[in-house]
Design a protein around this motif. Structure first.
Motif, mmCIF file in Angstrom:
data_model
loop_
_atom_site.group_PDB
_atom_site.id
_atom_site.type_symbol
_atom_site.label_atom_id
_atom_site.label_comp_id
_atom_site.label_asym_id
_atom_site.label_seq_id
_atom_site.Cartn_x
_atom_site.Cartn_y
_atom_site.Cartn_z
ATOM 1 N N UNK A 121 2.341 -33.260 26.036
ATOM 2 C CA UNK A 121 1.869 -34.222 25.035
ATOM 3 C C UNK A 121 1.811 -35.635 25.604
ATOM 4 N N UNK A 122 1.255 -36.570 24.837
ATOM 5 C CA UNK A 122 1.282 -37.972 25.268
ATOM 6 C C UNK A 122 2.721 -38.428 25.529
ATOM 7 N N UNK A 147 13.069 -24.194 21.499
ATOM 8 C CA UNK A 147 11.918 -24.995 21.904
ATOM 9 C C UNK A 147 12.195 -25.725 23.204
ATOM 10 N N UNK A 148 11.087 -26.034 23.879
ATOM 11 C CA UNK A 148 11.160 -26.773 25.131
ATOM 12 C C UNK A 148 9.929 -27.641 25.272
ATOM 13 N N UNK A 149 9.723 -28.139 26.477
ATOM 14 C CA UNK A 149 8.569 -28.992 26.736
ATOM 15 C C UNK A 149 7.938 -28.587 28.057
ATOM 16 N N UNK A 150 6.640 -28.799 28.140
ATOM 17 C CA UNK A 150 5.912 -28.698 29.401
ATOM 18 C C UNK A 150 5.464 -30.106 29.730
ATOM 19 N N UNK A 151 5.771 -30.570 30.941
ATOM 20 C CA UNK A 151 5.579 -31.982 31.268
ATOM 21 C C UNK A 151 4.626 -32.150 32.445
ATOM 22 N N UNK A 152 4.085 -33.357 32.543
ATOM 23 C CA UNK A 152 3.304 -33.732 33.719
ATOM 24 C C UNK A 152 4.157 -34.483 34.741
ATOM 25 N N UNK A 233 -5.359 -34.232 36.744
ATOM 26 C CA UNK A 233 -5.743 -33.682 38.042
ATOM 27 C C UNK A 233 -4.574 -32.980 38.730
ATOM 28 N N UNK A 234 -3.365 -33.296 38.324
ATOM 29 C CA UNK A 234 -2.205 -32.639 38.914
ATOM 30 C C UNK A 234 -2.128 -31.159 38.621
ATOM 31 N N UNK A 235 -2.865 -30.695 37.606
ATOM 32 C CA UNK A 235 -2.882 -29.272 37.277
ATOM 33 C C UNK A 235 -3.799 -28.485 38.219
ATOM 34 N N UNK A 236 -4.624 -29.165 38.985
ATOM 35 C CA UNK A 236 -5.560 -28.521 39.904
ATOM 36 C C UNK A 236 -5.142 -28.827 41.337
ATOM 37 N N UNK A 322 3.430 -38.319 45.899
ATOM 38 C CA UNK A 322 4.828 -38.378 45.475
ATOM 39 C C UNK A 322 5.053 -39.403 44.366
ATOM 40 N N UNK A 323 4.375 -40.520 44.426
ATOM 41 C CA UNK A 323 4.588 -41.537 43.423
ATOM 42 C C UNK A 323 3.832 -41.339 42.123
ATOM 43 N N UNK A 324 2.984 -40.326 42.061
ATOM 44 C CA UNK A 324 2.073 -40.200 40.912
ATOM 45 C C UNK A 324 2.673 -39.446 39.736
#
Length: 325
Positions: A121-122, A147-152, A233-236, A322-324
Motif C-alpha cells: 500500500x501507499x 494479517x501481515x504486509x507486503x512491502x516495497x 520497477x523493483x518487482x521486475x 541499494x539505496x532505492x
C-alpha cells in the motif's frame, strides 16, 4: 521438507512455498490445466504455503488456489488485498477491507483466510493506526486468522514490524537484494515476525536461463514494466538492469554446488539467511516446481559461496539499487 514457524500466525510451514502471481496474469499465458498441475505438483511435493493476491488475474489466481485447497488439508494460504483500487491511503478502511475480504473468501472457498496481507500500500498506510485497528476487527470477526504486509521498502518493513499484531512481512529478498539483511531480518527475528521472501529469482534472472537474446512476451511484465511503467520497477528483475543481472549470474555460476542449478543455488542462499521463514518462487510448469523444491534438500552454502554472493552484489548490484528500496 524443513518447516519453520510463520511468525505470529503460530503456523509451521515448509521452507519452500509457491508464489501464484504467474497463475493469474502478468507472466504470459498459463492455461487452467497447467496452472492446476503446478499447484497440485507443489502440494504433492511437500509445499504447505501458497501465496496469492486478489489482483492476480483479477481473482483468477485465488480461484485456482481455491480449487486445490478443497483437495488438500494442512495447507496455509495467504492472499493480499488493496491493489485493485486507486492507491491513496483513504481507500484503506474497514468498509473496503470487508468488501475485499468477502471477494477473496468467495474466490478461495473458505470462511476464514489463514493470512491476509496489505499489498504494497501507499507508505502512509503503515503509520495509520486506524488501518491496523480495522485489520484487528477482521480477525475479531473471524474473517481472517492473521494479517501481515507486503512491502516495497525496508523502511516500510521496519514500520510494520513494530506493530504488535503484524504476523508477517513479505519482502523482496534474493542474491540481488541484500539490503533486508541489514536491519529488517534482525528486527523480524527480535519481534517474532515471519519473513516471506518474494521475487526470489529476480523475475527469472537468477534462473541462469536468460541471455542478451532473450525476448519476453508483450503480456509479460518483464517486457512492459522493465522501467516501472505499470508498477514499482523493483518487482521486475528486482530493479536490476537486465544486462547487469546477466553479468552477475555469470560471475556466480562457478560457485554452484555440484549438480545444482542456478535457481536452486539462489533459493538455497535465501534459506540460509537467519530470519527467513519461507521463500515463494513461482512456477509455470511441474518441472519448475520440482526444481524449486529440490533447493530445500541442498546443504547450506559454504562461507566461500556466501562471500561470492556478497562480493558480486557489492561490485555490480549495490551501486544501482541499494539505496532505492
Amino acid at each position: 521438507m524443513e518447516t519453520r514457524r510463520l511468525g505470529r500466525t503460530g503456523r509451521d510451514v515448509g521452507v519452500v512455498g509457491l508464489g501464484a502471481w504467474q497463475l493469474g496474469a502478468d507472466w504470459g499465458s498459463v492455461d487452467e490445466s497447467d496452472a492446476l498441475a503446478v499447484l497440485r505438483t507443489a502440494v504433492e511435493g511437500g509445499v504447505t504455503f501458497i501465496d496469492t493476491a486478489d489482483v492476480y488475474g483479477d481473482g483468477r489466481s485465488e480461484r485456482l488456489v481455491g480449487q486445490v485447497l478443497k483437495e488438500h488439508d494442512a495447507l496455509t494460504v495467504a492472499t493480499k488485498m488493496g491493489r485493485r483500487v486507486e492507491q491513496v491511503p483513504a481507500n484503506y478502511n474497514l468498509e473496503a477491507f470487508r468488501a475485499w475480504n468477502d471477494r477473496s473468501r468467495a474466490n478461495l472457498g473458505v470462511d476464514t483466510i489463514d493470512l491476509v496481507q496489505l499489498h504494497c500500500p501507499p507508505t502512509p498506510v503503515y503509520s495509520t493506526d486506524a488501518v491496523f485497528d480495522a485489520l484487528d476487527e477482521l480477525v475479531a470477526e473471524g474473517r481472517i486468522a492473521s494479517y501481515g504486509v507486503s512491502v516495497e521498502t525496508c523502511a516500510e518493513a521496519l514500520t510494520a514490524i513494530a506493530r504488535p499484531n503484524v504476523a508477517s512481512v513479505q519482502i523482496i529478498l534474493n542474491a540481488f537484494r541484500l539490503k533486508p539483511l541489514d536491519e529488517v531480518l534482525p528486527a523480524a527475528r527480535e519481534a517474532g515476525v515471519g519473513i516471506i521472501a518474494r521475487v526470489p529469482l529476480a523475475s527469472g534472472l537468477l534462473s541462469g536461463k536468460y541471455d542478451e537474446n532473450t525476448v519476453f512476451g508483450a503480456d509479460d511484465h518483464r517486457t512492459y514494466n522493465r522501467h516501472g511503467e505499470s508498477f514499482d520497477v523493483g518487482e521486475t528483475f528486482s530493479g536490476v538492469d537486465f544486462g547487469t543481472g546477466l553479468e552477475a549470474v555469470r560471475r556466480l555460476m562457478p560457485w554452484l554446488p555440484a549438480g545444482a542449478t542456478m535457481a536452486q543455488f539462489a533459493l538455497r542462499w535465501i534459506l540460509d539467511q537467519s530470519g527467513v521463514t519461507v521463500v515463494i518462487p513461482g512456477a509455470r510448469n511441474p518441472g519448475q516446481v520440482a526444481g524449486n523444491l529440490a533447493a530445500a534438500e541442498l546443504s547450506p552454502l559454504s562461507t566461500d559461496q556466501l562471500a561470492a554472493v556478497q562480493q558480486t552484489y557489492d561490485d555490480l548490484i549495490r551501486p544501482q539499487i541499494h539505496g532505492r528500496w
